[in-house]
Design a protein around this motif. Structure first.
Motif, mmCIF file in Angstrom:
data_model
loop_
_atom_site.group_PDB
_atom_site.id
_atom_site.type_symbol
_atom_site.label_atom_id
_atom_site.label_comp_id
_atom_site.label_asym_id
_atom_site.label_seq_id
_atom_site.Cartn_x
_atom_site.Cartn_y
_atom_site.Cartn_z
ATOM 1 N N GLY A 15 0.919 -1.276 0.174
ATOM 2 C CA GLY A 15 -0.058 -0.080 -0.134
ATOM 3 C C GLY A 15 0.762 1.365 0.018
ATOM 4 O O GLY A 15 0.361 2.587 -0.148
ATOM 5 N N GLY A 16 2.300 1.219 0.155
ATOM 6 C CA GLY A 16 3.062 2.375 0.064
ATOM 7 C C GLY A 16 3.621 2.548 -1.146
ATOM 8 O O GLY A 16 3.360 1.833 -2.194
ATOM 9 N N SER A 17 4.245 3.686 -1.125
ATOM 10 C CA SER A 17 4.939 4.168 -2.540
ATOM 11 C C SER A 17 6.628 4.516 -2.110
ATOM 12 O O SER A 17 6.937 4.468 -0.885
ATOM 13 C CB SER A 17 4.500 5.551 -2.783
ATOM 14 O OG SER A 17 4.382 6.347 -2.143
ATOM 15 N N GLY A 18 7.160 4.124 -3.210
ATOM 16 C CA GLY A 18 8.879 4.679 -3.110
ATOM 17 C C GLY A 18 9.358 5.978 -2.938
ATOM 18 O O GLY A 18 8.185 6.805 -3.129
ATOM 19 N N PHE A 19 10.538 6.312 -2.998
ATOM 20 C CA PHE A 19 10.937 7.483 -2.772
ATOM 21 C C PHE A 19 10.609 8.343 -3.994
ATOM 22 O O PHE A 19 10.551 9.692 -3.667
ATOM 23 C CB PHE A 19 12.661 7.356 -2.876
ATOM 24 C CG PHE A 19 13.378 8.638 -2.894
ATOM 25 C CD1 PHE A 19 13.399 9.352 -1.461
ATOM 26 C CD2 PHE A 19 13.970 9.212 -3.809
ATOM 27 C CE1 PHE A 19 13.922 10.469 -1.042
ATOM 28 C CE2 PHE A 19 14.620 10.673 -3.686
ATOM 29 C CZ PHE A 19 14.663 11.281 -2.400
ATOM 30 N N CYS A 20 10.436 7.891 -5.152
ATOM 31 C CA CYS A 20 9.867 8.631 -6.437
ATOM 32 C C CYS A 20 8.549 9.024 -6.399
ATOM 33 O O CYS A 20 8.046 9.813 -7.161
ATOM 34 C CB CYS A 20 10.201 7.748 -7.651
ATOM 35 S SG CYS A 20 9.204 6.355 -7.670
ATOM 36 N N ARG A 21 7.658 8.426 -5.527
ATOM 37 C CA ARG A 21 6.476 8.854 -5.333
ATOM 38 C C ARG A 21 5.369 8.018 -6.549
ATOM 39 O O ARG A 21 4.288 8.623 -6.534
ATOM 40 C CB ARG A 21 5.897 10.238 -5.298
ATOM 41 C CG ARG A 21 6.592 10.916 -4.030
ATOM 42 C CD ARG A 21 6.319 12.484 -4.141
ATOM 43 N NE ARG A 21 6.854 13.284 -2.874
ATOM 44 C CZ ARG A 21 7.641 13.905 -3.074
ATOM 45 N NH1 ARG A 21 8.154 14.150 -4.115
ATOM 46 N NH2 ARG A 21 8.009 14.518 -1.928
ATOM 47 N N ALA A 22 6.080 7.344 -7.378
ATOM 48 C CA ALA A 22 5.296 6.799 -8.498
ATOM 49 C C ALA A 22 5.246 5.387 -8.494
ATOM 50 O O ALA A 22 4.181 4.878 -9.307
ATOM 51 C CB ALA A 22 5.967 7.548 -9.879
ATOM 52 N N ARG A 23 6.211 4.648 -7.856
ATOM 53 C CA ARG A 23 6.236 3.235 -7.947
ATOM 54 C C ARG A 23 5.745 2.821 -6.417
ATOM 55 O O ARG A 23 6.028 3.307 -5.564
ATOM 56 C CB ARG A 23 7.726 2.756 -8.053
ATOM 57 C CG ARG A 23 8.281 2.844 -9.231
ATOM 58 C CD ARG A 23 9.385 2.186 -9.871
ATOM 59 N NE ARG A 23 9.326 0.881 -10.157
ATOM 60 C CZ ARG A 23 8.498 0.394 -11.515
ATOM 61 N NH1 ARG A 23 8.387 1.194 -12.360
ATOM 62 N NH2 ARG A 23 8.331 -0.693 -11.475
ATOM 63 N N VAL A 24 4.627 1.622 -6.532
ATOM 64 C CA VAL A 24 3.833 1.386 -5.430
ATOM 65 C C VAL A 24 3.793 -0.034 -5.260
ATOM 66 O O VAL A 24 4.276 -0.764 -6.384
ATOM 67 C CB VAL A 24 2.395 1.981 -5.521
ATOM 68 C CG1 VAL A 24 2.511 3.363 -5.480
ATOM 69 C CG2 VAL A 24 1.736 1.322 -6.630
#
Length: 271
Positions: A15-24
Motif C-alpha cells: 500500500g506504500g510508495s517509493g522515494f519517487c512517489r510513482a512506484r507502489v
C-alpha cells in the motif's frame, strides 16, 4: 517488496510508495502507479530536449508523467516531478500516444520523447509505447537523469533511438546533495552510448559544480566513452527552493573551453 528500478532500492510496504512517489506496492508486487498517467503533452523542437545532433530542425511529441527519484532543489518542473499527481493526470494508453504522434508527422514530428519528469521511474510505459512507436517508424527519445538501474535500461534500450542524460556534476558530494548516485549515472551513460545516440547536459550551479577542475575531469571521462558525445553546458536559474543568482555567462564560456580540450562538441545553452 524491494523496488529495483533505481539505485535507491526502496523497500516498499504493501500500500506504500517509493522515494519517487510513482512506484507502489500492490498485492505484493511493485508497480508503476504513473503508468500512462500524462501530466504534460506538447509538440516541441528537438533542440528543446536538448538534442543538437539528432534530426536537427525537427519536432517531437513530448510526454511527461509525475514523480522523480532525485531531489534537486532548483528543479524546473517541480510541480510535476516532486508531486503525486495521479488524480490530476490523464490516462493515455501506449496505442493512443503512438496514434497522437502519428497525427503530427505531417507537421514535422519524428516521434515521441519521454521527458519533463523522470521518465525511467515508469520504464514499463516507455517500453510498451516505444515498441509500438518503432513498428510505426517513429523515433523514440528519453530525457533522463540516468539514475535507473542497468537492468531497467536493458528493458527499453532496443527501442530507444536517442537519450539526453543529465550529468549534474562529477563528484559524489554533488550527487549526495540531490539524493543521487554519480556512479549509477556514469554506468548508464556508458551503456546507453553503446547502443543509441547520446547527448549529455550539465546544468552549471554556482558553488556546486562550477569549477574548471571538475569540468576537466568530467569532460575527460566523457571523452573516454566517446569524444564525439555532445555536451550541453546550460545555465542555472533560481527555481523552487533555490534563490541563488543565475550562473555567470563568462564562467560558462570558460567551462566550455575546458570541456573542448577533450570533447569535439560542446554547446552553451540559455545564454
Amino acid at each position: 517488496m524491494k523496488c529495483t528500478t533505481c539505485f535507491h532500492q526502496c523497500d516498499i510496504p504493501e500500500g506504500g510508495s517509493g522515494f519517487c512517489r510513482a512506484r507502489v506496492c500492490r498485492d505484493g508486487q511493485i508497480r508503476p502507479e504513473n503508468y500512462g498517467r500524462i501530466t504534460s503533452l506538447a509538440l516541441d523542437p528537438i533542440e528543446k530536449k536538448p538534442l543538437h545532433d539528432f534530426y536537427p530542425g525537427s519536432l517531437i511529441l513530448s510526454a511527461g508523467s509525475y514523480g522523480c527519484n532525485l531531489r534537486c532543489p532548483f528543479c524546473q518542473n517541480h510541480e510535476i516531478s516532486q508531486e503525486n499527481l495521479h488524480s490530476r493526470s490523464l490516462y493515455i494508453s501506449p496505442e493512443q500516444l503512438v496514434a497522437e504522434a502519428e497525427k503530427y508527422v505531417p507537421e514535422g514530428n519524428i516521434g515521441i520523447a519521454f521527458t519533463y519528469n523522470e521518465p525511467m521511474i515508469g520504464w514499463e510505459y516507455i517500453r510498451d509505447t516505444a515498441r509500438l512507436a518503432s513498428e510505426k517508424g517513429l523515433k523514440v527519445v528519453v530525457v533522463t537523469n540516468g539514475t535507473a538501474s542497468l537492468e531497467v535500461l536493458e528493458e527499453i534500450l532496443p527501442w530507444v533511438d536517442a537519450f539526453n542524460i543529465d550529468l549534474k556534476g562529477f563528484t559524489d558530494p554533488v550527487y549526495q546533495n540531490y539524493a543521487g548516485s554519480l556512479e549509477q549515472v556514469k554506468a548508464f551513460i556508458q551503456r546507453a552510448a553503446g547502443e543509441a545516440h547520446v547527448e549529455v547536459t550539465s546544468l552549471i550551479v554556482p558553488g556546486k559544480n562550477d569549477s574548471p577542475e571538475q569540468m576537466d575531469r568530467q569532460a575527460a571521462w566523457l571523452a573516454s566513452v566517446n569524444p564525439d558525445i555532445p555536451l550541453h553546458i546550460t545555465r542555472y536559474f533560481p527555481r523552487w527552493k533555490d534563490t541563488d543568482a543565475p550562473t555567470d555567462i563568462g564562467l560558462m564560456k570558460e567551462l566550455q573551453q575546458v570541456a573542448q580540450r577533450h570533447l569535439s562538441k560542446v554547446y552553451l545553452g540559455n545564454v
